[in-house]
Scaffold this motif. Structure first.
Motif, PDB file in Angstrom:
ATOM      1  N   ILE A  50       0.837  -1.204   0.000  1.00  0.00           N
ATOM      2  CA  ILE A  50       0.000   0.000   0.000  1.00  0.00           C
ATOM      3  C   ILE A  50       0.870   1.251   0.000  1.00  0.00           C
ATOM      4  O   ILE A  50       0.613   2.206  -0.741  1.00  0.00           O
ATOM      5  CB  ILE A  50      -0.958  -0.011   1.209  1.00  0.00           C
ATOM      6  CG1 ILE A  50      -2.015  -1.095   1.029  1.00  0.00           C
ATOM      7  CG2 ILE A  50      -1.628   1.346   1.391  1.00  0.00           C
ATOM      8  CD1 ILE A  50      -2.864  -1.338   2.245  1.00  0.00           C
ATOM      9  N   THR A  51       1.933   1.242   0.805  1.00  0.00           N
ATOM     10  CA  THR A  51       2.818   2.397   0.864  1.00  0.00           C
ATOM     11  C   THR A  51       3.575   2.588  -0.443  1.00  0.00           C
ATOM     12  O   THR A  51       3.706   3.698  -0.943  1.00  0.00           O
ATOM     13  CB  THR A  51       3.811   2.243   2.030  1.00  0.00           C
ATOM     14  OG1 THR A  51       3.066   2.055   3.230  1.00  0.00           O
ATOM     15  CG2 THR A  51       4.678   3.468   2.163  1.00  0.00           C
ATOM     16  N   SER A  52       4.063   1.508  -1.031  1.00  0.00           N
ATOM     17  CA  SER A  52       4.833   1.629  -2.268  1.00  0.00           C
ATOM     18  C   SER A  52       3.939   1.867  -3.485  1.00  0.00           C
ATOM     19  O   SER A  52       4.437   2.248  -4.550  1.00  0.00           O
ATOM     20  CB  SER A  52       5.686   0.388  -2.495  1.00  0.00           C
ATOM     21  OG  SER A  52       4.872  -0.752  -2.676  1.00  0.00           O
ATOM     22  N   ALA A  53       2.636   1.678  -3.348  1.00  0.00           N
ATOM     23  CA  ALA A  53       1.732   1.944  -4.463  1.00  0.00           C
ATOM     24  C   ALA A  53       1.724   3.426  -4.828  1.00  0.00           C
ATOM     25  O   ALA A  53       1.396   3.780  -5.964  1.00  0.00           O
ATOM     26  CB  ALA A  53       0.322   1.467  -4.140  1.00  0.00           C
ATOM     27  N   THR A  54       2.101   4.292  -3.895  1.00  0.00           N
ATOM     28  CA  THR A  54       2.189   5.714  -4.228  1.00  0.00           C
ATOM     29  C   THR A  54       3.270   5.964  -5.269  1.00  0.00           C
ATOM     30  O   THR A  54       3.114   6.812  -6.146  1.00  0.00           O
ATOM     31  CB  THR A  54       2.482   6.559  -2.974  1.00  0.00           C
ATOM     32  OG1 THR A  54       3.706   6.122  -2.381  1.00  0.00           O
ATOM     33  CG2 THR A  54       1.361   6.460  -1.971  1.00  0.00           C
ATOM     34  N   THR A  55       4.361   5.209  -5.180  1.00  0.00           N
ATOM     35  CA  THR A  55       5.421   5.335  -6.173  1.00  0.00           C
ATOM     36  C   THR A  55       4.935   4.853  -7.538  1.00  0.00           C
ATOM     37  O   THR A  55       5.208   5.479  -8.560  1.00  0.00           O
ATOM     38  CB  THR A  55       6.656   4.530  -5.740  1.00  0.00           C
ATOM     39  OG1 THR A  55       7.020   4.920  -4.425  1.00  0.00           O
ATOM     40  CG2 THR A  55       7.812   4.765  -6.680  1.00  0.00           C
ATOM     41  N   ALA A  58       2.695   7.448  -8.975  1.00  0.00           N
ATOM     42  CA  ALA A  58       3.456   8.589  -9.503  1.00  0.00           C
ATOM     43  C   ALA A  58       4.065   8.245 -10.851  1.00  0.00           C
ATOM     44  O   ALA A  58       4.098   9.081 -11.771  1.00  0.00           O
ATOM     45  CB  ALA A  58       4.539   9.000  -8.526  1.00  0.00           C
ATOM     46  N   LEU A  59       4.554   7.028 -10.993  1.00  0.00           N
ATOM     47  CA  LEU A  59       5.129   6.596 -12.274  1.00  0.00           C
ATOM     48  C   LEU A  59       4.069   6.595 -13.371  1.00  0.00           C
ATOM     49  O   LEU A  59       4.288   7.117 -14.470  1.00  0.00           O
ATOM     50  CB  LEU A  59       5.741   5.207 -12.129  1.00  0.00           C
ATOM     51  CG  LEU A  59       6.285   4.591 -13.406  1.00  0.00           C
ATOM     52  CD1 LEU A  59       7.510   5.361 -13.875  1.00  0.00           C
ATOM     53  CD2 LEU A  59       6.624   3.138 -13.181  1.00  0.00           C
ATOM     54  N   LEU A  60       2.920   6.027 -13.084  1.00  0.00           N
ATOM     55  CA  LEU A  60       1.853   5.977 -14.079  1.00  0.00           C
ATOM     56  C   LEU A  60       1.293   7.388 -14.367  1.00  0.00           C
ATOM     57  O   LEU A  60       0.954   7.703 -15.501  1.00  0.00           O
ATOM     58  CB  LEU A  60       0.730   5.053 -13.615  1.00  0.00           C
ATOM     59  CG  LEU A  60       1.112   3.578 -13.486  1.00  0.00           C
ATOM     60  CD1 LEU A  60      -0.044   2.787 -12.897  1.00  0.00           C
ATOM     61  CD2 LEU A  60       1.552   3.018 -14.811  1.00  0.00           C
ATOM     62  N   GLY A  61       1.218   8.211 -13.339  1.00  0.00           N
ATOM     63  CA  GLY A  61       0.731   9.574 -13.522  1.00  0.00           C
ATOM     64  C   GLY A  61       1.674  10.422 -14.355  1.00  0.00           C
ATOM     65  O   GLY A  61       1.241  11.304 -15.094  1.00  0.00           O
ATOM     66  N   SER A  62       2.978  10.146 -14.250  1.00  0.00           N
ATOM     67  CA  SER A  62       3.934  10.927 -15.029  1.00  0.00           C
ATOM     68  C   SER A  62       3.927  10.532 -16.493  1.00  0.00           C
ATOM     69  O   SER A  62       4.406  11.279 -17.338  1.00  0.00           O
ATOM     70  CB  SER A  62       5.342  10.766 -14.452  1.00  0.00           C
ATOM     71  OG  SER A  62       5.789   9.442 -14.631  1.00  0.00           O
ATOM     72  N   CYS A  63       3.379   9.373 -16.795  1.00  0.00           N
ATOM     73  CA  CYS A  63       3.292   8.932 -18.196  1.00  0.00           C
ATOM     74  C   CYS A  63       1.899   9.206 -18.760  1.00  0.00           C
ATOM     75  O   CYS A  63       1.431   8.467 -19.616  1.00  0.00           O
ATOM     76  CB  CYS A  63       3.598   7.429 -18.280  1.00  0.00           C
ATOM     77  SG  CYS A  63       5.284   7.019 -17.908  1.00  0.00           S
TER      78      CYS A  63
END
Length: 66
Positions: A50-55, A58-63
């Motif tokens: 759950i915590t690492s899902a933010t990363t 962010a990766l998917l949002g930047s693409c």
């Protein structure tokens, strides 16, 4: 050094600060939700996911325009 470089550095600094704050907020929230997401408490690996899902978000949002 141009004004554009300074603008990029300032933007990256603010975004990094906000991303770190978001990750910390989610980690802190995991303490209070305990068994609210199911019949059993979350395992350590589920909390890590759950915590690492933010990363990942962010990766998917930047693409967004890839």
């Amino acid at each position: 050094m141009t004004w554009f470089v300074w603008l990029l550095v300032a933007s990256c600094t603010v975004y990094g600060l906000l991303f770190g704050y978001d990750t910390g907020a989610i980690s802190g929230t995991l303490i209070t939700i305990k068994g609210d997401l199911g019949p059993a408490e979350l395992s350590d690996s589920q909390k890590e996911f759950i915590t690492s899902a933010t990363t990942l978000g962010a990766l998917l949002g930047s693409c967004g325009r890839c």
